[in-house]
Design a protein around this motif. Structure first.
Motif, short mmCIF file in Angstrom:
data_model
loop_
_atom_site.label_atom_id
_atom_site.label_comp_id
_atom_site.label_asym_id
_atom_site.label_seq_id
_atom_site.Cartn_x
_atom_site.Cartn_y
_atom_site.Cartn_z
N THR A 1 -74.06 48.15 76.11
CA THR A 1 -75.18 47.41 75.52
C THR A 1 -75.93 46.56 76.54
OG1 THR A 1 -74.00 47.32 73.42
CG2 THR A 1 -75.81 45.77 73.73
N ILE B 1 -79.87 46.83 77.66
CA ILE B 1 -80.81 45.72 77.56
C ILE B 1 -81.50 45.47 78.90
CG2 ILE B 1 -80.97 43.21 77.27
CD1 ILE B 1 -78.91 43.45 75.04
N PRO C 1 -85.61 41.63 75.69
CA PRO C 1 -84.40 42.04 74.97
C PRO C 1 -83.15 41.25 75.33
CG PRO C 1 -84.99 43.67 76.63
CD PRO C 1 -86.14 42.73 76.54
N GLU C 2 -83.12 40.65 76.52
CA GLU C 2 -81.92 39.93 76.94
C GLU C 2 -81.83 38.51 76.39
OE1 GLU C 2 -84.96 39.06 80.25
OE2 GLU C 2 -84.49 40.63 78.79
N GLU D 1 -81.21 35.41 74.03
CA GLU D 1 -80.38 35.05 72.88
C GLU D 1 -81.05 33.90 72.12
OE1 GLU D 1 -77.73 36.33 71.53
OE2 GLU D 1 -77.70 37.95 72.99
N ALA E 1 -89.91 43.94 73.97
CA ALA E 1 -88.77 44.73 73.47
C ALA E 1 -87.75 43.78 72.87
CB ALA E 1 -88.16 45.56 74.59
N SER E 2 -88.15 43.10 71.82
CA SER E 2 -87.27 42.12 71.20
C SER E 2 -86.04 42.78 70.60
CB SER E 2 -88.02 41.36 70.10
OG SER E 2 -87.14 40.50 69.40
N SER E 3 -84.89 42.19 70.87
CA SER E 3 -83.65 42.70 70.28
C SER E 3 -83.28 41.95 69.01
CB SER E 3 -82.50 42.62 71.30
OG SER E 3 -82.35 41.30 71.77
N HIS E 4 -84.14 41.02 68.60
CA HIS E 4 -83.92 40.24 67.38
C HIS E 4 -85.24 40.20 66.60
CE1 HIS E 4 -80.01 38.83 68.88
NE2 HIS E 4 -80.62 38.69 70.05
N TRP F 1 -88.89 49.59 68.95
CA TRP F 1 -88.68 49.96 70.37
C TRP F 1 -87.46 50.85 70.48
CZ3 TRP F 1 -84.09 48.33 72.65
CH2 TRP F 1 -83.43 47.27 72.03
#
Length: 212
Positions: free
Chosen positions: A3, A7, A83-84, A86, A152-155, A212
Motif C-alpha cells: 500500500t 501511494i 494520497p500520502e 493522513e 489523488a486523495s486517498s480519503h 483515481w
C-alpha cells in the motif's frame, strides 16, 4: 505492490503529469472567492451600517473566524489531494476557528446576563443564515471538488468535507458582512449549522466526484 509503495507511486505520478497542483489550488481558491462574491453582491450585499459596525469588536471578529476557517480548510484540502496525507495530521490548524469562537462564546456568557442568552442565540436572521451561507457556498464547493480530481486523495469523504468547510468559510465571511446578528452565540449556532450543511454535502458528493 504494498500500500505505501502504491501511494508513493501515485504521488510521484501526480507530480509529473497534468497541471501543476500549486496552480490548480491557487486558481480554484481565487475563482471560488470571486464566485462567492458575485453571488453575495447580487443577492444580499453588505449591511447598511457596516462602517459603524466595523468599530465594534463582535462584527469584525465573526469575519476573522470565517476567514480562519476558510484558510485552514483550504490548506487541509490541498494536503488531502495528495494520497500520502493522513487526515489526523491536519487537525491542529483546523481547530483554530472553533477555538476562537469557543473563547468568544465563553466570554459572552460571562459578560452578559443569563436572561439575554436566548435572544442572542436565536437572533433575527437564523433562517436567512441557514439559507444563504449554503447558497453562496455551493458554487465554491463545486469548484473545490473539481480541483480535487487533479489530485489523488486517498480519503475522498474527508476531502469532500474539507472542501465543504472551505466553501462554508468563504461563504460565511461574505455573509457575515450582511448579517446584523453579531453575537458569538448566534455565530456559533447558526453559522456552524450552515457550514455543516456544506461539509456534509461535500463529503457525500466527493464519493461520486473523486476517482483515481
Amino acid at each position: 505492490m504494498e500500500t505505501q509503495e502504491l501511494i508513493k507511486a501515485l504521488a510521484a505520478d501526480n507530480q509529473r503529469s497534468g497541471m501543476p497542483m500549486t496552480l490548480v489550488w491557487t486558481g480554484a481558491a481565487v475563482i471560488a472567492i470571486a464566485l462567492a462574491a458575485c453571488v453575495f453582491f447580487v443577492l444580499l450585499g453588505p449591511r447598511p451600517d457596516i462602517t459603524s459596525a466595523m468599530q465594534t469588536l463582535r462584527f469584525p471578529f465573526k469575519i476573522v473566524v470565517a476567514i480562519a476557517l476558510a484558510a485552514s480548510s483550504l490548506s487541509a484540502l490541498r494536503a488531502l489531494s495528495r494520497p500520502e496525507t493522513e487526515p489526523r495530521d491536519l487537525l491542529p490548524p483546523l481547530i483554530v476557528a472553533p477555538a476562537l469562537i469557543a473563547i468568544a462564546v465563553l466570554t459572552e456568557l460571562i459578560a452578559m446576563p443569563a436572561s439575554t442568552w436566548s435572544a442572542r442565540l436565536v437572533g433575527t436572521n437564523s433562517l436567512v443564515c441557514l439559507s444563504f451561507i449554503p447558497l453562496i457556498g455551493i458554487g465554491p464547493l463545486a469548484l473545490l471538488l473539481l480541483a480535487l480530481r487533479y489530485g489523488a486523495s486517498s480519503h475522498p469523504a474527508v476531502s469532500g468535507a474539507a472542501a465543504g468547510l472551505a466553501a462554508g468559510g468563504i461563504a460565511a465571511a461574505f455573509y457575515a458582512s450582511h448579517c446584523t446578528d453579531d453575537s458569538p452565540l448566534f455565530v456559533a449556532t447558526w453559522y456552524t449549522m450552515a457550514v455543516a450543511i456544506l461539509a456534509i454535502a461535500g463529503a457525500l458528493a466527493a464519493r461520486r466526484v473523486i476517482h483515481w
